[in-house]
Motif scaffolding. Structure first.
Motif, short mmCIF file in Angstrom:
data_model
loop_
_atom_site.label_atom_id
_atom_site.label_comp_id
_atom_site.label_asym_id
_atom_site.label_seq_id
_atom_site.Cartn_x
_atom_site.Cartn_y
_atom_site.Cartn_z
N GLY A 184 0.76 -1.14 -0.05
CA GLY A 184 -0.09 0.20 0.05
C GLY A 184 0.97 1.26 0.15
O GLY A 184 0.20 2.24 -0.11
N LEU A 185 2.10 1.14 0.16
CA LEU A 185 3.11 2.35 0.24
C LEU A 185 3.35 2.79 -1.16
O LEU A 185 3.70 2.17 -2.05
CB LEU A 185 4.37 1.98 0.85
CG LEU A 185 5.20 3.16 1.37
CD1 LEU A 185 4.58 3.87 2.59
CD2 LEU A 185 6.62 2.75 1.67
N PRO A 186 3.29 4.20 -1.43
CA PRO A 186 3.45 4.63 -2.96
C PRO A 186 5.01 4.22 -3.31
O PRO A 186 5.74 4.42 -2.44
CB PRO A 186 3.27 5.84 -3.17
CG PRO A 186 3.23 6.31 -1.34
CD PRO A 186 2.75 5.15 -0.60
N ARG A 187 5.22 3.75 -4.35
CA ARG A 187 6.54 3.26 -4.77
C ARG A 187 7.35 4.20 -5.51
O ARG A 187 8.70 4.09 -5.80
CB ARG A 187 6.69 1.84 -5.48
CG ARG A 187 6.11 0.87 -4.58
CD ARG A 187 6.64 0.47 -3.14
NE ARG A 187 5.79 -0.49 -2.50
CZ ARG A 187 6.29 -1.69 -2.31
NH1 ARG A 187 7.32 -2.47 -3.08
NH2 ARG A 187 5.57 -2.58 -1.34
N SER A 188 6.75 5.10 -6.38
CA SER A 188 7.44 5.99 -7.28
C SER A 188 6.47 7.12 -7.28
O SER A 188 5.18 7.14 -7.40
CB SER A 188 7.47 5.39 -8.59
OG SER A 188 8.00 6.19 -9.62
N PRO A 189 6.90 8.53 -7.65
CA PRO A 189 6.00 9.84 -7.89
C PRO A 189 5.74 9.63 -9.33
O PRO A 189 5.20 10.70 -9.73
CB PRO A 189 7.21 10.73 -7.36
CG PRO A 189 8.23 10.19 -7.83
CD PRO A 189 8.27 8.85 -7.30
N GLY A 190 5.74 8.73 -10.13
CA GLY A 190 5.55 8.69 -11.55
C GLY A 190 7.08 8.81 -12.43
O GLY A 190 8.09 9.49 -11.83
N ALA A 191 7.08 7.97 -13.22
CA ALA A 191 8.21 7.84 -14.04
C ALA A 191 9.01 9.10 -14.36
O ALA A 191 10.19 9.31 -14.34
CB ALA A 191 8.28 6.73 -15.23
N THR A 192 8.38 9.90 -15.17
CA THR A 192 8.85 11.07 -15.60
C THR A 192 9.25 12.32 -14.16
O THR A 192 10.33 12.39 -14.45
CB THR A 192 7.74 11.94 -16.62
OG1 THR A 192 7.56 11.09 -17.60
CG2 THR A 192 8.22 13.24 -17.20
N ARG A 193 8.34 12.25 -13.55
CA ARG A 193 8.68 13.17 -12.21
C ARG A 193 9.83 12.31 -11.47
O ARG A 193 10.68 13.22 -11.03
CB ARG A 193 7.42 13.18 -11.37
CG ARG A 193 7.61 14.27 -10.14
CD ARG A 193 6.08 14.50 -9.63
NE ARG A 193 5.21 14.50 -10.63
CZ ARG A 193 4.63 15.81 -10.62
NH1 ARG A 193 5.38 16.63 -10.20
NH2 ARG A 193 3.71 15.88 -11.40
N LEU A 194 9.81 11.27 -11.50
CA LEU A 194 11.14 10.52 -10.90
C LEU A 194 12.38 10.95 -11.69
O LEU A 194 13.54 11.23 -10.71
CB LEU A 194 10.98 9.07 -10.65
CG LEU A 194 12.02 8.38 -9.97
CD1 LEU A 194 12.18 8.60 -8.50
CD2 LEU A 194 11.79 6.86 -10.26
N ARG A 195 12.45 10.96 -12.92
CA ARG A 195 13.71 11.17 -13.57
C ARG A 195 14.00 12.64 -13.56
O ARG A 195 15.30 13.02 -13.27
CB ARG A 195 13.53 10.90 -15.15
CG ARG A 195 13.33 9.57 -15.43
CD ARG A 195 13.67 9.30 -16.95
NE ARG A 195 12.56 9.87 -17.71
CZ ARG A 195 11.45 8.97 -18.00
NH1 ARG A 195 11.18 8.01 -17.61
NH2 ARG A 195 10.41 9.59 -18.69
N VAL A 196 12.93 13.56 -13.51
CA VAL A 196 13.29 15.14 -13.31
C VAL A 196 13.80 15.37 -12.02
O VAL A 196 14.76 16.00 -11.77
CB VAL A 196 12.01 15.93 -13.56
CG1 VAL A 196 12.29 17.32 -13.27
CG2 VAL A 196 11.43 15.69 -15.03
N ALA A 197 13.13 14.74 -11.00
CA ALA A 197 13.62 15.01 -9.47
C ALA A 197 14.98 14.74 -9.54
O ALA A 197 15.83 15.18 -8.90
CB ALA A 197 12.74 14.15 -8.64
#
Length: 374
Positions: free
Chosen positions: A297-310
């Motif tokens: 239930g824990l979120p594992r990623s903020p989203g692929a594109t957002r993860l790369r930018v961050a």
């Protein structure tokens, strides 16, 4: 943080051979824990130096290659052991200061929540003295803040003074703690909020309401965050500081392994309510690549594109950390926070506010330096 999107090194590790060092740091942190393979003397030296810089003495000691005939490795092991001894001495001083601070607060009827530090080490580390802590973080009810500051002032802890510091009114409105120091240290940070970052404010009231009683190793009364709150707090703290110190990820790894069990769905719900889901997910992505036992239930990623930018912004900030430290965290670091903010309008307002504040601060410092010139 291993993997193509999450290199483990900070700026001070980026020199010749950093890919090899990254692999060794990954092995030092990866789960399940396993002994390191035999290492050549120079490679072992680089790993030991980086691990100690990052607060990973706990993993280094328990996974370092066993003694052998190599004289260079034996000398390195002796150096690591001296470093560990110094940490034990520092830990004893820190714990004595913690007991003193808790006694001073208890005399005013205040039992704070201990954030990070030696209390976390007691609960998660097999050898608590090997968790490096530079200061003490204590969370109190905002209504008790003045009483807490007075109690600690009686023991010699006073607000920091310097070339430029927050005014009291500004700190209480926009920040999350009051920094106290005294000769010989350690410093104490008295939190009236747990954290402020990514447009999210972790207010004290709900955290204190769910906090659990705890006794220090010496028997002093203190409190600790509920497991779900602690996971969010530590994840946001590490992300806000750009995962610069890998020991913050180790805290999370060891807490997840030591228990108690964490309700992942409840963590996700609280993070959403605070507006900190993406920051939590950014740290969770790093932990997942290390093999951490993340709850369902824990979120594992903020989203692929957002993860790369961050991640790109994080790396850019760390790459320049030694060049313009102050400006890095108010430029690349703030851009990083904006990308991971759940609420775009809140993030934009925060960026604008800190942009104005940074101009004011830098102008103040320039005028201060000019006034001191002969």
């Amino acid at each position: 943080m291993p993997g193509a999107g999450h290199p483990v090194h900070a700026r001070d590790d980026l020199d010749d051979g950093h890919d090899e060092l990254e692999a060794d740091l990954r092995a030092l942190l990866s789960r399940p824990a396993a002994p390191l393979p035999p290492l050549a003397a120079e490679r072992a030296r680089r790993l030991a130096d980086a691990a100690l810089r990052h607060g990973l003495a706990h993993e280094l000691v328990r996974r370092f290659p066993p003694p052998g005939p190599d004289a260079d490795l034996a000398a390195l092991r002796a150096r690591v052991e001296r470093n560990v001894l110094a940490r034990r001495i520092q830990d004893a001083r820190l714990r004595a200061a913690l007991d003193e601070a808790l006694a001073a607060l208890a005399a005013r009827g205040i039992v704070p929540v201990a954030l990070k530090g030696p209390i976390l080490a007691e609960r998660a580390y097999a050898d608590p003295a090997l968790r490096e802590s530079g200061d003490l973080d204590l969370l109190v009810d905002p209504a008790e803040l003045d009483h807490a500051l007075a109690a600690l002032a009686a023991r010699g802890w006073c607000p920091e003074r310097g070339e430029f510091v927050f005014s009291d009114a500004y700190a209480r409105r926009h920040h999350h703690h009051v920094h106290l120091g005294r000769p010989g240290g350690p410093d104490v940070e008295v939190h009236f909020r747990a954290n402020v970052g990514f447009g999210a404010v972790l207010e004290a009231a709900p955290l204190l309401g769910r906090a659990r009683d705890h006794r220090t190793a010496s028997g002093a009364a203190v409190r600790v965050l509920a497991p779900e709150d602690e996971l969010i707090f530590l994840a946001i703290h590490s992300a806000r500081h750009l995962h610069e110190r890998l020991g913050w990820l180790l805290d999370l790894l060891l807490l997840l392994e030591a228990g108690p069990p964490v309700d992942g769905a409840e963590v996700a719900a609280r993070a959403r309510a605070w507006g900190a889901s993406r920051a939590l997910a950014f740290t969770a992505a790093a932990l997942a690549e290390l093999g951490a036992p993340l709850p369902e239930g824990l979120p594992r990623s903020p989203g692929a594109t957002r993860l790369r930018v961050a991640e790109a912004l994080r790396q850019r900030a760390l790459a320049r950390a030694g060049v313009a430290r102050d400006r890095v965290f108010w430029a690349w670091g703030m851009a990083f926070e904006a990308v991971l903010a759940d609420r775009a309008t809140v993030a934009a307002a925060r960026l604008a506010h800190h942009g104005v504040w940074t101009v004011r601060r830098n102008t103040h410092r320039l005028l201060h330096r000019l006034s001191r010139r002969p």
